[in-house]
Design an enzyme around this catalytic site. Structure first.
Site, PDB file in Angstrom:
ATOM      1  N   GLY A  42      26.742   8.491 -41.302  1.00  0.00           N
ATOM      2  CA  GLY A  42      25.828   8.812 -42.537  1.00  0.00           C
ATOM      3  C   GLY A  42      25.021   7.644 -42.706  1.00  0.00           C
ATOM      4  O   GLY A  42      23.902   7.927 -43.749  1.00  0.00           O
ATOM      5  N   ASP A  60      21.732   5.346 -42.183  1.00  0.00           N
ATOM      6  CA  ASP A  60      20.352   5.488 -41.439  1.00  0.00           C
ATOM      7  C   ASP A  60      20.340   4.238 -40.469  1.00  0.00           C
ATOM      8  O   ASP A  60      20.130   4.403 -39.535  1.00  0.00           O
ATOM      9  CB  ASP A  60      19.431   5.423 -42.451  1.00  0.00           C
ATOM     10  CG  ASP A  60      19.499   6.704 -43.432  1.00  0.00           C
ATOM     11  OD1 ASP A  60      20.072   7.707 -43.111  1.00  0.00           O
ATOM     12  OD2 ASP A  60      19.046   6.829 -44.486  1.00  0.00           O
ATOM     13  N   HIS A  93       8.319  -3.113 -32.423  1.00  0.00           N
ATOM     14  CA  HIS A  93       9.295  -2.522 -32.293  1.00  0.00           C
ATOM     15  C   HIS A  93      10.364  -2.419 -33.512  1.00  0.00           C
ATOM     16  O   HIS A  93      10.453  -3.420 -33.979  1.00  0.00           O
ATOM     17  CB  HIS A  93      10.375  -2.680 -31.067  1.00  0.00           C
ATOM     18  CG  HIS A  93       9.694  -2.282 -29.837  1.00  0.00           C
ATOM     19  ND1 HIS A  93      10.192  -2.812 -28.439  1.00  0.00           N
ATOM     20  CD2 HIS A  93       8.871  -1.144 -29.431  1.00  0.00           C
ATOM     21  CE1 HIS A  93       9.459  -2.314 -27.505  1.00  0.00           C
ATOM     22  NE2 HIS A  93       8.820  -1.045 -28.223  1.00  0.00           N
ATOM     23  N   ASP A 135      13.514  -2.990 -34.011  1.00  0.00           N
ATOM     24  CA  ASP A 135      14.275  -3.770 -34.162  1.00  0.00           C
ATOM     25  C   ASP A 135      13.893  -5.515 -34.504  1.00  0.00           C
ATOM     26  O   ASP A 135      14.554  -6.244 -34.652  1.00  0.00           O
ATOM     27  CB  ASP A 135      15.186  -4.013 -32.817  1.00  0.00           C
ATOM     28  CG  ASP A 135      14.636  -4.038 -31.491  1.00  0.00           C
ATOM     29  OD1 ASP A 135      12.948  -3.630 -31.602  1.00  0.00           O
ATOM     30  OD2 ASP A 135      15.280  -4.572 -30.708  1.00  0.00           O
ATOM     31  N   ASP A 189      11.635 -10.517 -27.132  1.00  0.00           N
ATOM     32  CA  ASP A 189      12.145  -9.484 -26.116  1.00  0.00           C
ATOM     33  C   ASP A 189      10.766  -9.685 -24.923  1.00  0.00           C
ATOM     34  O   ASP A 189       9.695  -9.683 -25.360  1.00  0.00           O
ATOM     35  CB  ASP A 189      12.174  -8.040 -26.603  1.00  0.00           C
ATOM     36  CG  ASP A 189      13.169  -7.583 -27.501  1.00  0.00           C
ATOM     37  OD1 ASP A 189      14.180  -8.609 -27.532  1.00  0.00           O
ATOM     38  OD2 ASP A 189      12.955  -6.822 -28.268  1.00  0.00           O
ATOM     39  N   ASP A 213      15.321 -14.344 -24.676  1.00  0.00           N
ATOM     40  CA  ASP A 213      15.772 -13.091 -24.920  1.00  0.00           C
ATOM     41  C   ASP A 213      16.928 -12.996 -23.792  1.00  0.00           C
ATOM     42  O   ASP A 213      16.801 -13.005 -22.600  1.00  0.00           O
ATOM     43  CB  ASP A 213      14.786 -12.163 -24.494  1.00  0.00           C
ATOM     44  CG  ASP A 213      15.179 -10.726 -24.436  1.00  0.00           C
ATOM     45  OD1 ASP A 213      16.339 -10.283 -24.935  1.00  0.00           O
ATOM     46  OD2 ASP A 213      14.457  -9.772 -23.805  1.00  0.00           O
ATOM     47  N   GLY A 266      12.233  -3.242 -20.606  1.00  0.00           N
ATOM     48  CA  GLY A 266      11.499  -4.118 -21.180  1.00  0.00           C
ATOM     49  C   GLY A 266      11.992  -5.626 -21.330  1.00  0.00           C
ATOM     50  O   GLY A 266      11.113  -6.477 -21.868  1.00  0.00           O
ATOM     51  N   HIS A 267      12.969  -5.706 -20.754  1.00  0.00           N
ATOM     52  CA  HIS A 267      13.627  -7.033 -20.797  1.00  0.00           C
ATOM     53  C   HIS A 267      13.699  -7.624 -19.176  1.00  0.00           C
ATOM     54  O   HIS A 267      14.201  -7.153 -18.281  1.00  0.00           O
ATOM     55  CB  HIS A 267      14.994  -6.993 -21.521  1.00  0.00           C
ATOM     56  CG  HIS A 267      14.874  -6.506 -22.899  1.00  0.00           C
ATOM     57  ND1 HIS A 267      14.627  -7.196 -24.008  1.00  0.00           N
ATOM     58  CD2 HIS A 267      15.037  -4.904 -23.188  1.00  0.00           C
ATOM     59  CE1 HIS A 267      14.690  -6.327 -25.072  1.00  0.00           C
ATOM     60  NE2 HIS A 267      15.151  -5.153 -24.384  1.00  0.00           N
ATOM     61  N   HIS A 316      18.984 -12.611 -28.743  1.00  0.00           N
ATOM     62  CA  HIS A 316      18.879 -11.387 -28.550  1.00  0.00           C
ATOM     63  C   HIS A 316      20.068 -10.577 -27.749  1.00  0.00           C
ATOM     64  O   HIS A 316      19.974 -10.647 -26.603  1.00  0.00           O
ATOM     65  CB  HIS A 316      17.617 -10.876 -28.082  1.00  0.00           C
ATOM     66  CG  HIS A 316      16.569 -11.235 -29.087  1.00  0.00           C
ATOM     67  ND1 HIS A 316      16.384 -11.292 -30.298  1.00  0.00           N
ATOM     68  CD2 HIS A 316      15.130 -11.304 -28.671  1.00  0.00           C
ATOM     69  CE1 HIS A 316      15.324 -11.542 -30.654  1.00  0.00           C
ATOM     70  NE2 HIS A 316      14.456 -11.699 -29.931  1.00  0.00           N
TER      71      HIS A 316
END
Lengths: 567, 567
Positions: free
Chosen positions: B56, B58, B84, B86, B174, B206, B378-379, B401
Site C-alpha cells: 500500500g 506509494d 531520475h 530516485d 549515477d 556510484d 545506466g551504471h 549508491h
C-alpha cells in the site's frame, strides 16, 4: 475461468487423450493425465508456490475434479518422474482423494515420498513400486512403460517411453544432458535412441530452459569453480543451496574431504534428504566426514564446512537464522566464506540481496552465481532440447513445463530442427489433446484447472473473493464502524465504535475519527427518517459515504465495514 | 532503529561533515548533506520504491529530521545531479519543509522538476538555477562548485567537483562512460582530468554496477541490435521502456525514421518527457515523425512504431492496458513486434513474465534483454569504475549508491587500483563522515534515517505498527466478533455478530462460526461471573481464546478483533 465447467466428453475408440492438469502456464504444479478408453495413467502430482498476489497461501495443487467427477474412469497408477516438490508435492493432498492408486517411481523418489507422508499422520502409507530397472517393462492396462535415465539436479530422474495403442509417447520431465554429472550417471543416450528406434509418435519435453541459447553448464564446471573457492577459503565454508540438490551437496562433501574439512548439516529437510540418499548409496560420504556441530565448534575454522538451507532468503531456513543471530549455535565470523549455490527463484531477489548485505557486513566473503558458475540449472538449454528432439525423432511435438513464452520458444526450436509446425501443439492447462496413430489435435474442450490453494489445514477453501479481500486489506487496511441504533428513536444508541487496522495510526487521527462519528450519526438519522429500520440499506449507505469521505481526506481506500445493530 | 535518536553534534572548525541521508543501503532515496560550519549543501532529493514488505505504500522519501531540528544550520542550496525519480522524486514532499532553498541543476532536470511540481498545485514553484555551463563556477558559501558531463541513461547528468575548505570532493552520481552515446555527448574525460589535476581529496562514486565485470554496454551496440529488429519486423513495432529513458526513445525515433515508420507515444509521462527534451533540443525528431494514433490507425502496420510505458508490467501503464484489452484504441495483432527495452526491477519478474506470455499468446513476437542486448544499464561496470578512480586519483574513497554488497565490491575495486584500504570508507545511511584536509573518518554518530513513507496524502504517518497490521491482514485476514453484553444479566444481549474478511469464505464455514458464537457466549458468561463488567479483560480473553480455537481448526492466524459493548 469461463472455460472451466464440467463437460461431457465422449470416448472415441482409437483416441488417446492427454490432459495436462498443470505445468503448462507456470513453473510447477506438474500433473498430466493420459487416458485411453476410460483407463487413466497419471504422471506426477506436483505443487506450485504462490506468487505475491496470493498472500498467506502455502501452495497451489492441481485441480482433480475431472478425475473425481468421473468415477467410471479407472486410474491405473501414478508415475512419479523425480522427487522435486513441483512433481511430488501434491501427493499428500491428492492421493487420498484418488483412492490411493499405486505409485510407480525410482528408489530415491520412493523414499522421499514415504518420508514426507509421515508428516501427515492421518494418511495411509502409499503403495509404491520401483520401475527404474534396466529393460524393465511395466504393463499398466493398455499402456506399456519403459523408463530411461536423465540428468536433472536430483538423482533418479526418469524419462518415460510410454507405448500406447496409438503410438509411443516420450515424456522427458525436467531434464538436461550432462556428460560429467556429479553423484549420477550421464543420461542414457543409447537407451533413448534404442527405445526411439521403433518410432516415436509424440515427444513431450521440458521447456524451462528453452529461452537460453547453448548447452546447460555441466556439473563438472561447477565442481572446478567450487574447488577454487574451497582451495582459497581462509576460514569456514558455509554453502547454502536447495535441500534436494544432492549433486551440489555431494560436491561440497567431496571437496571438504579433499581439503580436510569436516561437514555439518543445518536444516531438517537437507539432513533428511542426505540420509535417504546416503542409505541408498547415492551419496559417497567417508565415515568420519559428517559430524554434528558440537563436535566441530572448537575446530580450526579451516577444517569446517557447513551445508545449509536458505539460499533463497527464506525466513525459516538455517542461513537467515544464523545471520539474524537467532540460530542456536552458529554466528557469522570474520573469515567465513559463504557460497550461494542456487539460482534465485523470481520474487526472492530482495530477500537474497538483504541476506548477502548482512553476511558481508558481518565479515563474510560471499560468492553467488552471478560472479562465478557455482550453480547449474537442472534444465537443458536450447542445444540440449534440440538434441532430445534429434534423438527421439518424433512425429508430433508438445512442449511442456514452463510459462507460455518458454513453450513458444521450444516450439520454435522444434520447428528449426524440422518438426513441421502443424505437428506441434502448444496446449493450455486443462486442454484436451487428442492423439491418434495419424494425428494430434488440441481440442476446444477443457477440464477444470482453476487453482486449488492450500492454506493451513484448508485445501481449496480459499477462493478469489478471500484472496481479493486479503489484497485490499494489505493495501489500505480495514475501517470498521459499529453503530447501535435505538429501535425506539431510530437514532444512534450511543457514540459509534470505530476500529481500524492497517489504515492510519489511530492515536494520531483523532480528528478524522470524530468527523466519521459525526457523519455516521447523520447518515443513520437520515436513513431511518426515510424508511423503517433497514439494516442492509443503512450499511450500504455508510460504506459508500464513509468510503468516499476517507478517500477525500487521505487518498486511501481502506475496506469500510459497517456493522449496524438495533438495540 | 536504535541508532536513530536526536543527537547533539559539536562543530569542529576544520571538519567537513558528509551525511548520506539515503542511498547507501538500497537503490534509491538518494540524498547527501555536506556541512561545513553550519552551512549546508544538499545533493539530490530522491525517492525509493517500496518492497513487498510495505503493501500500500506509494514510496519512501528521505528523513530530514536532522535538518528540520537544526534551524540554526543554513541551507545554501540543493544540487540535483539528474532527473531520475530516485534523485528528484522527494522534491515536492521536502522542498517545502526546507523553506524552498534554491535548486541548482541542468536544463532538462529543471524542466522535469517544474513540470512535476505542477501536479502538486498547493506548492510554490521552486527557484531553479542552471549550472552546467562550461567553466562555470558556482560559489555557495564556503563551497565552490563545478560540474562535468557524465553519461547515464538520461541526458544532462552532472558530475560534481566540489571545492571545500578541506579539499576537493568529486561526486559522480549515477554514471557510466559511453564513447558512443545516443542523444548525448560522451562523458567529458578531459574536464574530469583537468578538474582533478589540482588534487582530489575524496571521490564519492556510484556503486550500482560494481559487481559486474568489464565495461557497460555502449548505446551503440543497443542501436545496432534494435536496427536488426526494426529491419526484420513484419508489422507494427511496439517498444516499451522507462518513460525517462530518452536515449532509448531517440534510438527508436531515428530507427523509425530510417525505416519509414511514423511514431505514436502512449503514456502520459513519456509524452511529457519527450516534449520537454525536444523543446530543449535534446531529441532530434523530424517534423512529421510523431503523430497521434488517430492519424496512424489506418496505416500499413509496417509504417507504425508505438513507444509506450509498461515494460515492468506496471498495472497502470499503457502496455498492460493494451494486452488486457482495456486500452481505448490499441490491441495486439498478429505480426506485432514487442521490444522490452529495459531491465527488470527486482520484484517485477512475475508481472513481466505474465505480460510476455499474454503478448505471445495474442500473436506478438517478443524481444527482451535476455535474448539480445537491447537495453544497457545506466551504471558503469567494474572497468568504468576503475577508470573513474584512475582519472581522479583521489586520496580518499567512499562508494555510494547501492546495496551494501555493491558498496563492498566497489571498495574492493578501489583497493585493487591502489587506494589504501584505510583511506576507504563504507558508510551507512545517516552516519556522519568527517573529512579534514588530512583524514577521513566514519564516526559512530548517526542522524535519523528511518523510513518516511508516502501513502496517498499521508507523508510519514504510516509507521511500523500500521505496516505490520497490513502484513498480518494480508496473510490470514481479519476475524471480528461484536458482542453486546446485557448490563443487567452480564450475559450476551443477543447472538454475537461475526464479520470476517480474507480468512475463510463465510458462506462455507457456517459450522465454524456457530462454534465461535457458542464459545463467545461461554467466555463472556465466565468473565462477567468472575468480576464486574470489564471490557478490556473480556476483549483480551475473547481474542486469545478464539485465536487459539481458530488456529486449531484451520492452522491460520487471522487478526482476531473482538468488540464488546454494554447495552
Amino acid at each position: 475461468m469461463i472455460k472451466q465447467q464440467k463437460i461431457k466428453i465422449k470416448n472415441a475408440p482409437e483416441v488417446l487423450r492427454i490432459i495436462p492438469l498443470g505445468g503448462l502456464e507456470e513453473v510447477g504444479r506438474n500433473m498430466t493425465v493420459f487416458e485411453y478408453q476410460n483407463q487413466i495413467l497419471i504422471v506426477d502430482l506436483g505443487l506450485q508456490f504462490p506468487d505475491e498476489s496470493m498472500p498467506g497461501i502455502d501452495f497451489i495443487i492441481p485441480n482433480i475434479e475431472y478425475l473425481t467427477q468421473h468415477p467410471e474412469k479407472k486410474i491405473l497408477g501414478v508415475i512419479i518422474t523425480h522427487a522435486h516438490y513441483d512433481h511430488i508435492g501434491a501427493i499428500p493432498y491428492l492421493l487420498d482423494k484418488l483412492n490411493y492408486p499405486t505409485i510407480y517411481t525410482a528408489p530415491l523418489s520412493k523414499d522421499i515420498i514415504l518420508k514426507r507422508q509421515e508428516d501427515f499422520s492421518y494418511l495411509k502409507k502409499p503403495h509404491i513400486e520401483i520401475i527404474n530397472h534396466s529393460n524393465q517393462v511395466t504393463q499398466l492396462g493398455p499402456f506399456s512403460l519403459e523408463t530411461f535415465h536423465l540428468n536433472h539436479n536430483i538423482p533418479d530422474t526418469l524419462g518415460l517411453a510410454l507405448k500406447t495403442p496409438v503410438g509411443t509417447i516420450f515424456y522427458t520431465t525436467d531434464f538436461k544432458f550432462d556428460f560429467h554429472p556429479i553423484a549420477d550417471k550421464p543420461a542414457d543416450l543409447s537407451k533413448i535412441a534404442n527405445l526411439a528406434s521403433h518410432g516415436v509418435s509424440l515427444l513431450m519435453s521440458d521447456s524451462t530452459g528453452a529461452e537460453n541459447p547453448g548447452h546447460s553448464i555441466s556439473e563438472k564446471t561447477i565442481m572446478e569453480n567450487l574447488d577454487t573457492i574451497f582451495a582459497q577459503a581462509p576460514g569456514r565454508i558455509i554453502l547454502a543451496t536447495f535441500s534436494s540438490l544432492l549433486s551440489r551437496l555431494q560436491q561440497a562433501i567431496w571437496l571438504s574431504e579433499k581439503y580436510n574439512r569436516k561437514v555439518t548439516i543445518e536444516g531438517y529437510s537437507m539432513k533428511t534428504n542426505i540420509k535417504i540418499a546416503e542409505h541408498l548409496g547415492y551419496l559417497q560420504i567417508k565415515k568420519d566426514t559428517l559430524v554434528d556441530w558440537k563436535t566441530l565448534s572448537q575446530s580450526d575454522p579451516k577444517r569446517i564446512t557447513i551445508l545449509c538451507t536458505g539460499a533463497q532468503g527464506e525466513s525459516e531456513a538455517a542461513l537467515i537464522k544464523i545471520v539474524n543471530r537467532e540460530h542456536k549455535n552458529l554466528r557469522i565470523q570474520k573469515g567465513d566464506t559463504v557460497i550461494f549455490s542456487s539460482s534465485i527463484v523470481p520474487g526472492n531477489e530482495r530477500a537474497v540481496q538483504n541476506l548477502k548485505d548482512d553476511l558481508i557486513k558481518q565479515g563474510a566473503k560471499v560468492y553467488h552465481y552471478k560472479m562465478l558458475d557455482i550453480h547449474a540449472s537442472g534444465h537443458g538449454f536450447q542445444d540440449d532440447l534440440k538434441m532430445m528432439i534429434n534423438l527421439t525423432k518424433p512425429k508430433f511435438f508438445m512442449p511442456i513445463h514452463g510459462h507460455y513464452s518458454m513453450l513458444s520458444a521450444h516450439a520454435d526450436l522444434a520447428e528449426s530442427v524440422n518438426i513441421p509446425r502443424e505437428n506441434i501443439v502448444i496446449a493450455q492447462n486443462g486442454q484436451i489433446i487428442e492423439l491418434t496413430s495419424e494425428s494430434i489435435k488440441a481440442t476446444e474442450k477443457f477440464v477444470p484447472t482453476n487453482y486449488v490453494m492450500v492454506d493451513g489445514l484448508g485445501v481449496g477453501d480459499i477462493g478469489e473473493i478471500v484472496l481479493r479481500d486479503r489484497q485490499t486489506l494489505s493495501r489500505d487496511g480495514i475501517f470498521i464502524i459499529i453503530a447501535l441504533v435505538d429501535r425506539k428513536t431510530g437514532l444512534l444508541y450511543n457514540s459509534p465504535e470505530i476500529v481500524s487496522r492497517g489504515f492510519v495510526y489511530m492515536k494520531e487521527s483523532k480528528e478524522l475519527l470524530q468527523e466519521v462519528k459525526k457523519l455516521t450519526a447523520e447518515i443513520i438519522s437520515r436513513c431511518t427518517k426515510e424508511q423503517t429500520f433497514n439494516e442492509i440499506y443503512i450499511r450500504n449507505t455508510l460504506r459508500d459515504e464513509i468510503g468516499i469521505y476517507l478517500f477525500k481526506k487521505t487518498q486511501r481506500r481502506p475496506m469500510v465495514l459497517p456493522v449496524v445493530m438495533e438495540v
